[in-house]
Design a protein around this motif. Structure first.
Motif, mmCIF file in Angstrom:
data_model
loop_
_atom_site.group_PDB
_atom_site.id
_atom_site.type_symbol
_atom_site.label_atom_id
_atom_site.label_comp_id
_atom_site.label_asym_id
_atom_site.label_seq_id
_atom_site.Cartn_x
_atom_site.Cartn_y
_atom_site.Cartn_z
ATOM 1 N N ALA A 158 1.020 -1.101 -0.122
ATOM 2 C CA ALA A 158 0.017 0.162 -0.049
ATOM 3 C C ALA A 158 0.882 1.287 0.049
ATOM 4 O O ALA A 158 0.547 2.229 0.409
ATOM 5 C CB ALA A 158 -0.913 0.069 1.345
ATOM 6 N N GLU A 159 2.253 1.061 -0.312
ATOM 7 C CA GLU A 159 2.941 2.225 -0.339
ATOM 8 C C GLU A 159 3.846 2.181 -1.815
ATOM 9 O O GLU A 159 4.428 1.192 -2.263
ATOM 10 C CB GLU A 159 4.211 2.308 0.794
ATOM 11 C CG GLU A 159 4.999 3.509 0.711
ATOM 12 C CD GLU A 159 5.982 3.381 1.841
ATOM 13 O OE1 GLU A 159 6.867 4.336 1.794
ATOM 14 O OE2 GLU A 159 5.767 2.379 2.677
ATOM 15 N N GLU A 259 0.878 6.737 -11.803
ATOM 16 C CA GLU A 259 -0.520 7.417 -11.444
ATOM 17 C C GLU A 259 -1.636 6.680 -10.901
ATOM 18 O O GLU A 259 -2.092 6.934 -9.978
ATOM 19 C CB GLU A 259 -0.911 8.006 -12.957
ATOM 20 C CG GLU A 259 -2.135 8.886 -12.797
ATOM 21 C CD GLU A 259 -2.712 9.544 -14.098
ATOM 22 O OE1 GLU A 259 -3.602 10.193 -14.137
ATOM 23 O OE2 GLU A 259 -1.809 9.394 -15.062
ATOM 24 N N ILE A 260 -1.624 5.306 -11.478
ATOM 25 C CA ILE A 260 -2.745 4.366 -11.050
ATOM 26 C C ILE A 260 -2.408 4.283 -9.532
ATOM 27 O O ILE A 260 -3.328 4.285 -8.630
ATOM 28 C CB ILE A 260 -3.009 3.288 -11.813
ATOM 29 C CG1 ILE A 260 -3.351 3.796 -13.351
ATOM 30 C CG2 ILE A 260 -3.867 2.325 -11.157
ATOM 31 C CD1 ILE A 260 -3.587 2.634 -14.188
ATOM 32 N N PHE A 261 -1.311 3.655 -9.129
ATOM 33 C CA PHE A 261 -1.074 3.118 -7.925
ATOM 34 C C PHE A 261 -1.039 4.533 -6.754
ATOM 35 O O PHE A 261 -1.488 4.017 -5.680
ATOM 36 C CB PHE A 261 0.422 2.494 -7.715
ATOM 37 C CG PHE A 261 0.278 0.980 -8.281
ATOM 38 C CD1 PHE A 261 -0.344 0.074 -7.513
ATOM 39 C CD2 PHE A 261 0.894 0.688 -9.524
ATOM 40 C CE1 PHE A 261 -0.300 -0.995 -7.971
ATOM 41 C CE2 PHE A 261 0.929 -0.601 -9.971
ATOM 42 C CZ PHE A 261 0.439 -1.504 -9.321
ATOM 43 N N ARG A 262 -0.400 5.473 -7.009
ATOM 44 C CA ARG A 262 -0.585 6.362 -5.905
ATOM 45 C C ARG A 262 -2.051 7.153 -5.902
ATOM 46 O O ARG A 262 -2.350 7.131 -4.666
ATOM 47 C CB ARG A 262 0.446 7.668 -6.719
ATOM 48 C CG ARG A 262 1.771 7.641 -6.506
ATOM 49 C CD ARG A 262 2.341 8.789 -6.958
ATOM 50 N NE ARG A 262 3.877 8.968 -6.571
ATOM 51 C CZ ARG A 262 4.504 10.080 -6.911
ATOM 52 N NH1 ARG A 262 4.269 11.072 -7.677
ATOM 53 N NH2 ARG A 262 5.600 9.947 -6.357
ATOM 54 N N ALA A 263 -2.724 7.070 -6.588
ATOM 55 C CA ALA A 263 -4.245 7.483 -6.559
ATOM 56 C C ALA A 263 -5.057 6.221 -5.904
ATOM 57 O O ALA A 263 -5.651 6.725 -4.814
ATOM 58 C CB ALA A 263 -4.900 7.514 -8.022
ATOM 59 N N ALA A 264 -4.637 5.325 -6.150
ATOM 60 C CA ALA A 264 -5.308 4.043 -5.564
ATOM 61 C C ALA A 264 -4.905 4.040 -4.023
ATOM 62 O O ALA A 264 -5.836 3.893 -3.133
ATOM 63 C CB ALA A 264 -5.156 2.751 -6.192
ATOM 64 N N HIS A 269 -6.752 2.098 -0.770
ATOM 65 C CA HIS A 269 -6.736 0.582 -1.493
ATOM 66 C C HIS A 269 -5.550 0.142 -1.033
ATOM 67 O O HIS A 269 -4.393 0.759 -1.140
ATOM 68 C CB HIS A 269 -6.888 0.593 -3.068
ATOM 69 C CG HIS A 269 -8.372 1.228 -3.568
ATOM 70 N ND1 HIS A 269 -8.769 2.396 -3.366
ATOM 71 C CD2 HIS A 269 -9.449 0.407 -3.950
ATOM 72 C CE1 HIS A 269 -10.067 2.444 -3.809
ATOM 73 N NE2 HIS A 269 -10.450 1.139 -4.162
ATOM 74 N N THR A 270 -5.402 -1.249 -1.039
ATOM 75 C CA THR A 270 -4.277 -2.199 -0.919
ATOM 76 C C THR A 270 -4.132 -3.097 -2.219
ATOM 77 O O THR A 270 -4.967 -3.909 -2.281
ATOM 78 C CB THR A 270 -4.193 -2.719 0.353
ATOM 79 O OG1 THR A 270 -4.582 -1.730 1.435
ATOM 80 C CG2 THR A 270 -2.884 -3.594 0.476
ATOM 81 N N ALA A 271 -2.983 -3.213 -2.696
ATOM 82 C CA ALA A 271 -2.617 -4.660 -3.659
ATOM 83 C C ALA A 271 -2.414 -5.730 -2.985
ATOM 84 O O ALA A 271 -1.906 -5.900 -1.748
ATOM 85 C CB ALA A 271 -1.471 -4.200 -4.304
ATOM 86 N N ARG A 272 -3.320 -6.722 -3.278
ATOM 87 C CA ARG A 272 -3.701 -7.863 -2.278
ATOM 88 C C ARG A 272 -3.499 -9.182 -3.173
ATOM 89 O O ARG A 272 -3.424 -10.166 -2.741
ATOM 90 C CB ARG A 272 -5.319 -8.010 -2.167
ATOM 91 C CG ARG A 272 -5.422 -7.011 -0.871
ATOM 92 C CD ARG A 272 -5.043 -7.043 0.552
ATOM 93 N NE ARG A 272 -5.239 -6.421 1.441
ATOM 94 C CZ ARG A 272 -4.862 -6.485 2.822
ATOM 95 N NH1 ARG A 272 -3.927 -7.457 3.307
ATOM 96 N NH2 ARG A 272 -4.894 -5.464 3.907
ATOM 97 N N GLY A 273 -3.062 -8.892 -4.340
ATOM 98 C CA GLY A 273 -2.746 -10.393 -5.342
ATOM 99 C C GLY A 273 -2.574 -9.551 -6.703
ATOM 100 O O GLY A 273 -3.220 -8.507 -7.140
ATOM 101 N N VAL A 274 -2.154 -10.553 -7.406
ATOM 102 C CA VAL A 274 -1.874 -10.304 -8.944
ATOM 103 C C VAL A 274 -2.315 -11.581 -9.814
ATOM 104 O O VAL A 274 -1.929 -12.822 -9.522
ATOM 105 C CB VAL A 274 -0.473 -10.008 -9.273
ATOM 106 C CG1 VAL A 274 -0.291 -9.715 -10.773
ATOM 107 C CG2 VAL A 274 0.270 -8.818 -8.564
ATOM 108 N N THR A 275 -3.014 -11.286 -10.876
ATOM 109 C CA THR A 275 -3.335 -12.672 -11.918
ATOM 110 C C THR A 275 -2.248 -13.106 -12.510
ATOM 111 O O THR A 275 -1.092 -12.284 -12.678
ATOM 112 C CB THR A 275 -4.638 -12.171 -12.545
ATOM 113 O OG1 THR A 275 -4.101 -11.440 -13.690
ATOM 114 C CG2 THR A 275 -5.745 -11.458 -11.803
ATOM 115 N N LEU A 282 -6.535 -4.172 -6.564
ATOM 116 C CA LEU A 282 -6.568 -2.955 -5.502
ATOM 117 C C LEU A 282 -7.773 -3.004 -4.703
ATOM 118 O O LEU A 282 -8.804 -2.506 -4.981
ATOM 119 C CB LEU A 282 -6.236 -1.888 -6.051
ATOM 120 C CG LEU A 282 -4.912 -1.912 -7.197
ATOM 121 C CD1 LEU A 282 -4.725 -0.687 -7.774
ATOM 122 C CD2 LEU A 282 -3.595 -2.002 -6.163
ATOM 123 N N ALA A 283 -7.692 -3.752 -3.292
ATOM 124 C CA ALA A 283 -8.703 -4.042 -2.579
ATOM 125 C C ALA A 283 -9.048 -2.759 -1.851
ATOM 126 O O ALA A 283 -8.096 -1.929 -1.374
ATOM 127 C CB ALA A 283 -8.598 -5.109 -1.590
#
Length: 288
Positions: A158-159, A259-264, A269-275, A282-283
């Protein structure tokens, strides 16, 4: 603080999981502190990352100091006794967390579980010393590593740190900016325990419509989707190759993901997994 019986049970579970992971990868995983072996480990890191004007990613003399300080230098050896992977982590005073500096495996064994065995060994090392968290940074554009960290191990992020190391001029990073996500791996949660036992998270992109698409990426395809209560962010399938064949597009992907991660993250939001296809989940809030 965990009660002794509970702590002992966690240590046993972590050690058993590490031993099982090593067996499945057909490697022996051990801690190293002798200079001859540490020189080999420094050479492995050069083989994985290449060199820069400043030299090897972690030279042998620094590895020696890290080991001598009571921190973790771990190596994986094939059945023939050949070094095929290594990982290094340090421990901060008065802190229940350890920090992973570097981990890498040779390309020809990247798909047989050596990296997983190294991380499970580190986890067992940490849990046995009363540590409950491991942190490290990784490039959010390298989807393979992201999936390993967030889906297979059970870490979260989340950072987002822009240009963490400054310009990276080794062979692998090819002068790209060094934006990084900060992985946080809780070592004793039910989710991490399940992952360590070979039961990773199930992360699948839900079906979505054009109305769910929030933005498109440098390739013109959807890159940010909002559906099923989460945001979903896509990164390239192979950013390392893209840097070589189309550096301008690779640079565009860096700006897009930033841009996407910073805004999320700013919105909680927190990155919780990747397909497998490189979509981050981003939950919202504290959702798992």
């Amino acid at each position: 603080m965990l009660l002794t019986a509970e702590a002992d049970q966690l240590v046993r579970q972590a050690r058993n999981a590490a031993a099982r992971a090593a067996t499945l990868a057909r490697v022996q995983v051990v801690d190293e502190d002798g200079m001859e072996r540490l020189r080999d480990i420094a050479g492995l890191f050069v083989a994985v990352w290449g060199t820069s004007p400043s030299g090897a990613p972690l030279p042998a003399d620094l590895l020696r100091s890290i080991s001598h300080a009571g921190c973790n230098v771990t190596a994986a050896y094939s059945e023939g006794g050949v070094l095929c992977g290594a990982a290094v982590a340090i421990v901060s005073p008065d802190n229940s967390s350890m920090y992973s500096l570097i981990a890498g495996v040779l390309p020809d064994v990247a798909d047989v579980g050596v990296g997983f065995a190294l991380k499970q060994h580190q986890r067992a090392w940490a849990v046995a010393r009363g540590l409950d968290t491991m942190t490290w940074t990784f490039d959010p554009l390298v989807s393979r590593n992201a999936r390993f960290n967030l889906t297979k191990l059970g870490a979260h992020a989340a950072e987002y740190v822009q240009d963490f190391y400054g310009l990276m001029d080794d062979e692998l990073n090819a002068n790209d900016e060094s934006d990084r996500l900060v992985a946080v791996w809780p070592l004793t949660t039910p989710q991490t325990i399940a992952c360590s036992d070979g039961l990773p998270m199930t992360v699948e992109l839900p079906a979505f419509t054009a109305d769910d698409v929030r933005s498109t990426g440098p390739d013109g395809n959807p890159v940010l989707v909002e559906t099923d209560g989460s945001l979903w962010c896509r990164v390239p399938g192979d950013i390392v190759s893209l840097r070589g064949v189309n550096p301008d597009e690779a640079t565009a992907w860096r700006a897009c993901a930033r841009e996407i991660f910073r805004a999320a993250f700013a919105s909680g939001h927190t990155a919780r997994g990747v397909t497998r296809a490189g979509w981050y989940r981003l939950a919202p809030g504290g959702a798992l």
